[in-house]
Design an enzyme around this catalytic site. Sequence first.
Site, mmCIF file in Angstrom:
data_model
loop_
_atom_site.group_PDB
_atom_site.id
_atom_site.type_symbol
_atom_site.label_atom_id
_atom_site.label_comp_id
_atom_site.label_asym_id
_atom_site.label_seq_id
_atom_site.Cartn_x
_atom_site.Cartn_y
_atom_site.Cartn_z
ATOM 1 N N VAL A 33 0.812 -1.224 0.000
ATOM 2 C CA VAL A 33 0.000 0.000 0.000
ATOM 3 C C VAL A 33 0.843 1.270 0.000
ATOM 4 O O VAL A 33 0.312 2.365 -0.218
ATOM 5 C CB VAL A 33 -1.000 0.016 1.182
ATOM 6 C CG1 VAL A 33 -1.941 -1.159 1.106
ATOM 7 C CG2 VAL A 33 -0.289 0.049 2.525
ATOM 8 N N LYS A 105 -21.784 -11.538 8.511
ATOM 9 C CA LYS A 105 -22.796 -12.006 7.529
ATOM 10 C C LYS A 105 -24.219 -11.772 8.013
ATOM 11 O O LYS A 105 -25.126 -11.571 7.214
ATOM 12 C CB LYS A 105 -22.586 -13.478 7.182
ATOM 13 C CG LYS A 105 -22.582 -14.434 8.337
ATOM 14 C CD LYS A 105 -21.190 -14.701 8.787
ATOM 15 C CE LYS A 105 -21.133 -15.340 10.145
ATOM 16 N NZ LYS A 105 -19.874 -15.968 10.427
ATOM 17 N N GLU A 190 -20.592 -19.325 16.301
ATOM 18 C CA GLU A 190 -21.085 -17.981 16.581
ATOM 19 C C GLU A 190 -21.320 -17.847 18.090
ATOM 20 O O GLU A 190 -21.437 -18.855 18.799
ATOM 21 C CB GLU A 190 -22.417 -17.746 15.842
ATOM 22 C CG GLU A 190 -22.295 -17.771 14.339
ATOM 23 C CD GLU A 190 -21.310 -16.738 13.822
ATOM 24 O OE1 GLU A 190 -21.475 -15.544 14.096
ATOM 25 O OE2 GLU A 190 -20.343 -17.137 13.138
ATOM 26 N N LYS A 205 -24.998 -16.752 4.503
ATOM 27 C CA LYS A 205 -23.900 -16.760 3.528
ATOM 28 C C LYS A 205 -24.426 -17.071 2.129
ATOM 29 O O LYS A 205 -23.957 -16.496 1.140
ATOM 30 C CB LYS A 205 -22.843 -17.774 3.952
ATOM 31 C CG LYS A 205 -22.123 -17.343 5.230
ATOM 32 C CD LYS A 205 -21.375 -18.495 5.862
ATOM 33 C CE LYS A 205 -20.600 -18.059 7.088
ATOM 34 N NZ LYS A 205 -20.104 -19.185 7.874
HETATM 35 N N1 LIG Z 1 -15.064 -16.779 14.494
HETATM 36 C C1 LIG Z 1 -14.984 -17.051 13.191
HETATM 37 O O1 LIG Z 1 -14.354 -18.034 12.765
HETATM 38 C C2 LIG Z 1 -15.641 -16.144 12.219
HETATM 39 C C3 LIG Z 1 -16.403 -15.069 12.630
HETATM 40 N N2 LIG Z 1 -16.984 -14.250 11.704
HETATM 41 C C4 LIG Z 1 -17.753 -13.088 12.130
HETATM 42 O O2 LIG Z 1 -16.838 -12.152 12.731
HETATM 43 C C5 LIG Z 1 -17.491 -11.428 13.769
HETATM 44 C C6 LIG Z 1 -16.718 -11.592 15.060
HETATM 45 O O3 LIG Z 1 -16.670 -12.952 15.413
HETATM 46 P P1 LIG Z 1 -15.735 -13.477 16.615
HETATM 47 O O4 LIG Z 1 -14.430 -12.785 16.582
HETATM 48 O O5 LIG Z 1 -15.782 -14.944 16.535
HETATM 49 O O6 LIG Z 1 -16.571 -12.972 17.881
HETATM 50 P P2 LIG Z 1 -16.099 -12.903 19.393
HETATM 51 O O7 LIG Z 1 -17.324 -13.121 20.216
HETATM 52 O O8 LIG Z 1 -14.933 -13.766 19.629
HETATM 53 O O9 LIG Z 1 -15.623 -11.373 19.563
HETATM 54 C C7 LIG Z 1 -16.484 -10.295 19.553
HETATM 55 C C8 LIG Z 1 -15.725 -9.044 20.018
HETATM 56 O O10 LIG Z 1 -16.566 -7.913 19.878
HETATM 57 C C9 LIG Z 1 -16.720 -7.253 21.118
HETATM 58 N N3 LIG Z 1 -18.128 -6.828 21.193
HETATM 59 C C10 LIG Z 1 -19.209 -7.588 20.944
HETATM 60 N N4 LIG Z 1 -20.339 -6.868 21.100
HETATM 61 C C11 LIG Z 1 -19.937 -5.631 21.444
HETATM 62 C C12 LIG Z 1 -20.620 -4.436 21.764
HETATM 63 N N5 LIG Z 1 -21.948 -4.376 21.748
HETATM 64 N N6 LIG Z 1 -19.908 -3.335 22.063
HETATM 65 C C13 LIG Z 1 -18.547 -3.397 22.098
HETATM 66 N N7 LIG Z 1 -17.837 -4.503 21.813
HETATM 67 C C14 LIG Z 1 -18.524 -5.606 21.501
HETATM 68 C C15 LIG Z 1 -16.362 -8.256 22.200
HETATM 69 O O11 LIG Z 1 -15.883 -7.563 23.325
HETATM 70 P P3 LIG Z 1 -15.347 -8.350 24.658
HETATM 71 O O12 LIG Z 1 -14.127 -9.092 24.192
HETATM 72 O O13 LIG Z 1 -15.028 -7.294 25.646
HETATM 73 O O14 LIG Z 1 -16.453 -9.270 25.053
HETATM 74 C C16 LIG Z 1 -15.310 -9.100 21.490
HETATM 75 O O15 LIG Z 1 -14.037 -8.515 21.639
HETATM 76 C C17 LIG Z 1 -18.927 -11.958 13.804
HETATM 77 O O16 LIG Z 1 -19.721 -11.155 12.985
HETATM 78 C C18 LIG Z 1 -18.786 -13.356 13.205
HETATM 79 O O17 LIG Z 1 -19.976 -13.820 12.628
HETATM 80 C C19 LIG Z 1 -16.838 -14.456 10.356
HETATM 81 C C20 LIG Z 1 -16.103 -15.497 9.889
HETATM 82 C C21 LIG Z 1 -15.469 -16.450 10.785
HETATM 83 N N1 LIG Z 2 -19.666 -19.723 12.816
HETATM 84 C C1 LIG Z 2 -19.154 -19.610 11.491
HETATM 85 C C2 LIG Z 2 -17.932 -18.749 11.483
HETATM 86 C C3 LIG Z 2 -17.565 -18.309 10.139
HETATM 87 O O1 LIG Z 2 -18.340 -17.717 9.403
HETATM 88 C C4 LIG Z 2 -18.813 -20.987 10.939
HETATM 89 O O2 LIG Z 2 -18.769 -21.921 11.738
HETATM 90 O O3 LIG Z 2 -18.633 -21.108 9.719
#
Ligand SMILES: NC(=O)C1=CN([C@@H]2O[C@H](COP(=O)(O)OP(=O)(O)OC[C@H]3O[C@@H](n4cnc5c(N)ncnc54)[C@H](OP(=O)(O)O)[C@@H]3O)[C@@H](O)[C@H]2O)C=CC1
Ligand SMILES: N[C@@H](CC=O)C(=O)O
Length: 432
Positions: A33, A105, A190, A205
Amino acid sequence: MKAISIGLLGLGTVGSGVVQIIESHQDKLMHQVGCSISIKKILVKDTTKERLVAVEKGMLTDNPEDILSNPEIDVVIEVMGGIEETRGYLIEAIKNKKHIVTANKDLMALHGPELLELATDNECDLFYEASVAGGIPILRGLVDGLSSDRITKMMGIVNGTTNFILTKMSKEGRAYDNVLKEAQELGFAEADPTADVGGLDAARKMAILSTLGFSMNIGLNDVEVQGITEISEEDLRYSKKLGYTMKLIGVASRAGDRVDVSVQPALLPEAHPLASVNNEYNAVYVYGEAVGETMFYGPGAGSLPTATAVVSDMVTVIKNMRLGVNGRSAVAPQYPKQLKDATEIFAKFFIRLHVQDEVGVLAKITNLFAEHGVGFDKILQLPLDEKESSEIVLVTHTATKAAFEQIIQKLNDYNMVREVKSTYRVEGEDIK
Ligand SMILES: NC(=O)C1=CN([C@@H]2O[C@H](COP(=O)(O)OP(=O)(O)OC[C@H]3O[C@@H](n4cnc5c(N)ncnc54)[C@H](OP(=O)(O)O)[C@@H]3O)[C@@H](O)[C@H]2O)C=CC1
Ligand SMILES: N[C@@H](CC=O)C(=O)O
Ligand code: NA
């Protein structure tokens, strides 16, 4: 170009991966970039919680305004999940001229068109590669790689959690609850895993994939959904015995201007490429009129694989900033939505039923199928422990969904049929 500042919404499984990749791949990112990239602020719920990655204490905030209306921040990466509150945050960020990358998603399947339009109006990018099939570049594959073709079918394993569960149940004989727990611990599931096991996550998805692939606004309500919670050990045993593997499959197909999109557990021949996609891996088969068959394969969930897609989207945003073309990538759907009815949807079907073990039962069932023009590909009849009952397991030749539904209704009405135990689609044998 000036250094780019990122605001991260969420520091869970995916957010931690994003921090790791931005830090450890800084050289490569800078080379691509032409400027440095730094994360300025990270929104979390609980700023005191122990984190999976080391970040400076002052970087964490529980006040979204530290990011959404922070003039220093150029790009907002949303990896917090959720729908309504998150939608509000992204709308505010876009109105404040921030580019968006999201893995969400749930949000994109429901509010994608609205957010994309707002982003375009504000000359902002909105990319969401991680929202479908985690680390696999499937959205770019469709939007860029196959942009010249007309897609006729997409069929895939798009949920890592359910694929992990089905793999461990069928290959290692493990119990459903125990494997689901492991998928949660590994960060695949999730926050509420009912969206995974109920098929809703895959449906979201498939709505996103078919909107892009067919250039039609396909909403979540247009996707027929069935999850994996009703699959029994007997079903897994019979599918093996008949040479199939059970997978949660998303199917989107187009005939002329009409499409159908569904998610359901389905039987695939063991030799089918999707049958050997195991654990949290995903794969999407895409058929184009000109290209023929293509298959996209890779990790569909997990921290670093998903974060790869997120950070790659961020790279595209920054390249677009250099070129001054942000907000010009999204192409609005070209065609009005037209959904097929049940007489236009074709599949083979697996049916398992318990019947009274008496003379003429099989003949009556065979006649019923024949009346609807449906033939059998495979049929098994086995005695049951239960007195005077037997189990019939059959696989039909290709039939319409309408004929299949009428047959099941009539079977349920027959006295000699004690119960239709289960039905599944059989995919990947003779239709595209
Ligand atoms: N896990 C996976 O393999 C995949 C996930 N995704 C998508 O990515 C996204 C994140 O997933 P994932 O990382 O697994 O989720 P996690 O539950 O592991 O993490 C969520 C994070 O967001 C913060 N958070 C959640 N709600 C709030 C809020 N209302 N205000 C402020 N902070 C908030 C949490 O804070 P705190 O840590 O303090 O609780 C945490 O740090 C989702 O949309 C999921 O569907 C997509 C593809 C794959
Ligand atoms: N919960 C989801 C996370 C990625 O989208 C999955 O299991 O595929
Ligand atoms: Na992806």
